[in-house]
Enzyme design. Structure first.
Site, PDB file in Angstrom:
ATOM      1  N   LYS A 172      20.444  71.675  25.510  1.00 45.28           N
ATOM      2  CA  LYS A 172      20.372  70.391  25.379  1.00 45.28           C
ATOM      3  C   LYS A 172      19.762  69.089  25.403  1.00 45.28           C
ATOM      4  O   LYS A 172      18.779  69.555  26.611  1.00 45.28           O
ATOM      5  CB  LYS A 172      21.898  69.421  26.556  1.00 45.28           C
ATOM      6  CG  LYS A 172      22.069  67.618  26.669  1.00 45.28           C
ATOM      7  CD  LYS A 172      22.929  67.799  28.206  1.00 45.28           C
ATOM      8  CE  LYS A 172      23.225  66.513  28.024  1.00 45.28           C
ATOM      9  NZ  LYS A 172      22.790  66.242  29.176  1.00 45.28           N
ATOM     10  N   SER A 193      24.165  61.274  23.761  1.00 52.74           N
ATOM     11  CA  SER A 193      24.652  59.814  23.805  1.00 52.74           C
ATOM     12  C   SER A 193      23.344  59.841  22.666  1.00 52.74           C
ATOM     13  O   SER A 193      24.008  58.688  21.820  1.00 52.74           O
ATOM     14  CB  SER A 193      24.723  59.344  24.867  1.00 52.74           C
ATOM     15  OG  SER A 193      23.808  59.696  25.448  1.00 52.74           O
ATOM     16  N   TYR A 208      30.367  63.341  20.127  1.00 54.12           N
ATOM     17  CA  TYR A 208      31.258  61.822  19.880  1.00 54.12           C
ATOM     18  C   TYR A 208      31.670  62.164  19.078  1.00 54.12           C
ATOM     19  O   TYR A 208      32.522  61.070  19.407  1.00 54.12           O
ATOM     20  CB  TYR A 208      30.434  60.941  20.949  1.00 54.12           C
ATOM     21  CG  TYR A 208      29.666  61.388  22.082  1.00 54.12           C
ATOM     22  CD1 TYR A 208      30.068  60.984  23.460  1.00 54.12           C
ATOM     23  CD2 TYR A 208      28.524  61.867  22.290  1.00 54.12           C
ATOM     24  CE1 TYR A 208      29.558  60.930  24.653  1.00 54.12           C
ATOM     25  CE2 TYR A 208      27.579  62.086  23.492  1.00 54.12           C
ATOM     26  CZ  TYR A 208      28.962  61.983  24.755  1.00 54.12           C
ATOM     27  OH  TYR A 208      28.064  62.501  26.184  1.00 54.12           O
ATOM     28  N   ARG A 233      24.189  57.082  30.194  1.00 58.17           N
ATOM     29  CA  ARG A 233      23.569  56.942  31.284  1.00 58.17           C
ATOM     30  C   ARG A 233      23.904  55.605  31.681  1.00 58.17           C
ATOM     31  O   ARG A 233      25.141  55.077  32.691  1.00 58.17           O
ATOM     32  CB  ARG A 233      21.815  56.849  31.981  1.00 58.17           C
ATOM     33  CG  ARG A 233      22.003  58.614  31.874  1.00 58.17           C
ATOM     34  CD  ARG A 233      20.985  58.266  32.309  1.00 58.17           C
ATOM     35  NE  ARG A 233      19.913  59.644  32.164  1.00 58.17           N
ATOM     36  CZ  ARG A 233      18.841  60.171  32.668  1.00 58.17           C
ATOM     37  NH1 ARG A 233      17.914  59.174  32.438  1.00 58.17           N
ATOM     38  NH2 ARG A 233      18.274  61.324  32.124  1.00 58.17           N
ATOM     39  N   LYS A 264      14.385  61.943  36.011  1.00 54.35           N
ATOM     40  CA  LYS A 264      14.830  63.343  36.265  1.00 54.35           C
ATOM     41  C   LYS A 264      14.138  64.523  35.948  1.00 54.35           C
ATOM     42  O   LYS A 264      14.028  65.587  35.602  1.00 54.35           O
ATOM     43  CB  LYS A 264      15.442  63.533  35.503  1.00 54.35           C
ATOM     44  CG  LYS A 264      16.914  62.537  36.319  1.00 54.35           C
ATOM     45  CD  LYS A 264      18.062  63.089  35.809  1.00 54.35           C
ATOM     46  CE  LYS A 264      19.442  61.772  35.953  1.00 54.35           C
ATOM     47  NZ  LYS A 264      21.067  62.185  35.499  1.00 54.35           N
ATOM     48  N   LYS A 270      18.058  72.083  29.659  1.00 56.70           N
ATOM     49  CA  LYS A 270      18.211  71.115  29.482  1.00 56.70           C
ATOM     50  C   LYS A 270      17.531  70.154  29.927  1.00 56.70           C
ATOM     51  O   LYS A 270      16.840  70.669  30.959  1.00 56.70           O
ATOM     52  CB  LYS A 270      19.386  70.362  30.865  1.00 56.70           C
ATOM     53  CG  LYS A 270      19.308  69.367  31.242  1.00 56.70           C
ATOM     54  CD  LYS A 270      20.819  68.490  31.913  1.00 56.70           C
ATOM     55  CE  LYS A 270      20.967  67.175  31.608  1.00 56.70           C
ATOM     56  NZ  LYS A 270      22.355  66.537  32.472  1.00 56.70           N
TER      57      LYS A 270
HETATM   58  C1  PBG Z   1      24.196  64.719  34.228  1.00 55.42           C
HETATM   59  C2  PBG Z   1      24.400  64.379  32.438  1.00 55.42           C
HETATM   60  C3  PBG Z   1      24.253  63.314  31.438  1.00 55.42           C
HETATM   61  C4  PBG Z   1      24.693  64.009  30.164  1.00 55.42           C
HETATM   62  C5  PBG Z   1      25.374  64.729  30.312  1.00 55.42           C
HETATM   63  N1  PBG Z   1      25.773  65.499  31.867  1.00 55.42           N
HETATM   64  C6  PBG Z   1      23.000  62.713  31.791  1.00 55.42           C
HETATM   65  C7  PBG Z   1      21.380  62.970  32.421  1.00 55.42           C
HETATM   66  O1  PBG Z   1      21.506  64.125  32.437  1.00 55.42           O
HETATM   67  O2  PBG Z   1      21.363  62.060  32.836  1.00 55.42           O
HETATM   68  C8  PBG Z   1      23.553  63.671  29.179  1.00 55.42           C
HETATM   69  C9  PBG Z   1      25.400  63.270  27.901  1.00 55.42           C
HETATM   70  C10 PBG Z   1      24.628  62.609  26.490  1.00 55.42           C
HETATM   71  O3  PBG Z   1      23.426  61.853  27.142  1.00 55.42           O
HETATM   72  O4  PBG Z   1      25.611  62.126  26.035  1.00 55.42           O
HETATM   73  N2  PBG Z   1      24.786  65.279  35.124  1.00 55.42           N
END
Ligand code: PBG
Length: 337
Positions: free
Chosen positions: A256, A282, A321, A212, A225, A202
């Protein structure tokens, strides 16, 4: 090495591209409904489907509406839905207590779906961000995201989620040691069959922006992050994270975001040969929808092509999605199984 074709004109690549049936016959990879995991946002209330403005077409649904959506997804043959809670701001605290509440929104939604739609898999995120007034995935003290203290929370969160009926836990927090802690807790409490799909690779990504908003975390997030998610430039490190998570007890691994990290998908699959998934996040979804709204791309074609790319890259499945709509299309086009 790929087979080297005979020289022209003995070989003409265009013979196999001549018409649709020939292209269908020779296509190497295909997308099917069973490759799809559909993320859904849950909110409180009843009878509510509230649009997420940064993700056109995506809704935050109250539990009754999530149950309906889960039922429709199951009817289409979608194997798994992933639930994400939109937590009321009043329930976000710096100790993230709501994360370990057995009756929090996502656990109630899980129970309701399990009761009404027993045949669909449910995946839940293990991370503190939906419950954290600081917006981070871990506990924060003096501006630092604490690792080991967070692990104790994640362990409890995983257990209440397993108890609620989650089939797959998706630790997305990126704290060190989390997979081992969660696996030991699951085994110790006789949740022998709860699977872990680790968000192993990730990356710290700007592509998560619209998500978010969807879970109401963007306003809360202080800073970024980068002290726990992987740097966008690092491929070897991503492979080390996959190796580590498998060693600690992950059953499946995830990359991801998706499309900007297809190279990582291919490397993970060829190196480890384990069930490998990508999260088309997203921002990827929002880009497709925004370009389509401007009339700049053919939305439906891009939607299908983007998901097929994950299969070609080596993934066994993809969180998207678009999953519901894609499943509808696939069912229409090929309902012969
Ligand atoms: C947070 C989490 C995130 C997503 C899934 N779980 C966002 C992040 O790490 O800030 C992102 C999913 C997306 O952007 O579609 N634990």
């Amino acid at each position: 090495m790929p087979q080297i074709p005979a020289p022209f004109p003995a070989a003409r690549a265009r013979r196999l591209r001549r018409n649709e049936w020939m292209r269908d016959l020779t296509r190497e990879n295909a997308l099917s409904v069973s490759d799809l995991i559909w993320p859904l946002f849950v909110r409180d209330g009843t009878g509510i489907e509230e649009p997420v403005s940064s993700m056109p077409g995506v809704m935050r649904r109250s539990i009754d509406k999530v149950v309906e959506a889960a039922n429709e997804a199951a009817n289409l043959g979608i194997p798994v839905i992933a639930l994400f809670p939109y937590t009321d701001a009043t329930k976000k605290t710096s100790d993230c207590a709501e994360a370990v509440n057995p009756d929090n929104l996502v656990n109630r939604a899980t129970r309701a779906i399990k009761a009404a739609v027993p045949d669909i898999g449910i995946m839940l995120d293990v991370a503190l961000d939906p419950y954290n007034s600081d917006g981070h995935d871990g506990l924060v003290q003096d501006g630092i995201v604490l690792n080991d203290e967070t692990l104790m929370m994640l362990e409890q969160q995983a257990l209440v989620q397993a108890e609620a009926g989650a089939d797959i836990l998706g630790p997305s927090d990126m704290m060190d040691g989390r997979i081992g802690v969660i696996r030991r807790a699951l085994e110790g409490n006789e949740y022998f069959d709860t699977a872990i799909m680790s968000y192993s690779a990730k990356f710290a990504s700007a592509f998560y922006g619209p998500f978010r908003d969807a879970v109401g975390a963007s306003g809360a997030l202080k800073g970024d992050k980068k002290t726990y998610q992987i740097d966008a430039g690092n491929a070897d490190e991503a492979l080390r994270m996959v190796a580590r998570d498998l060693d600690e007890g992950a059953d499946m691994v995830m990359v991801k975001p998706g499309m900007p990290y297809l190279d990582i998908c291919t490397k993970v699959k060829s190196e480890f040969r384990v069930p490998t998934y990508a999260y088309q996040v997203s921002g990827e979804y929002a880009m497709i929808e925004a370009a389509a709204q401007n009339g700049w791309i053919d939305r439906d074609k891009v939607m299908m092509e983007a998901l097929l790319a994950f299969k070609r890259a080596g993934c066994d499945g993809v969180l998207s999605y678009h999953a519901f709509e894609v499943a509808q299309r696939l069912r229409k086009d090929m309902d012969f199984f």
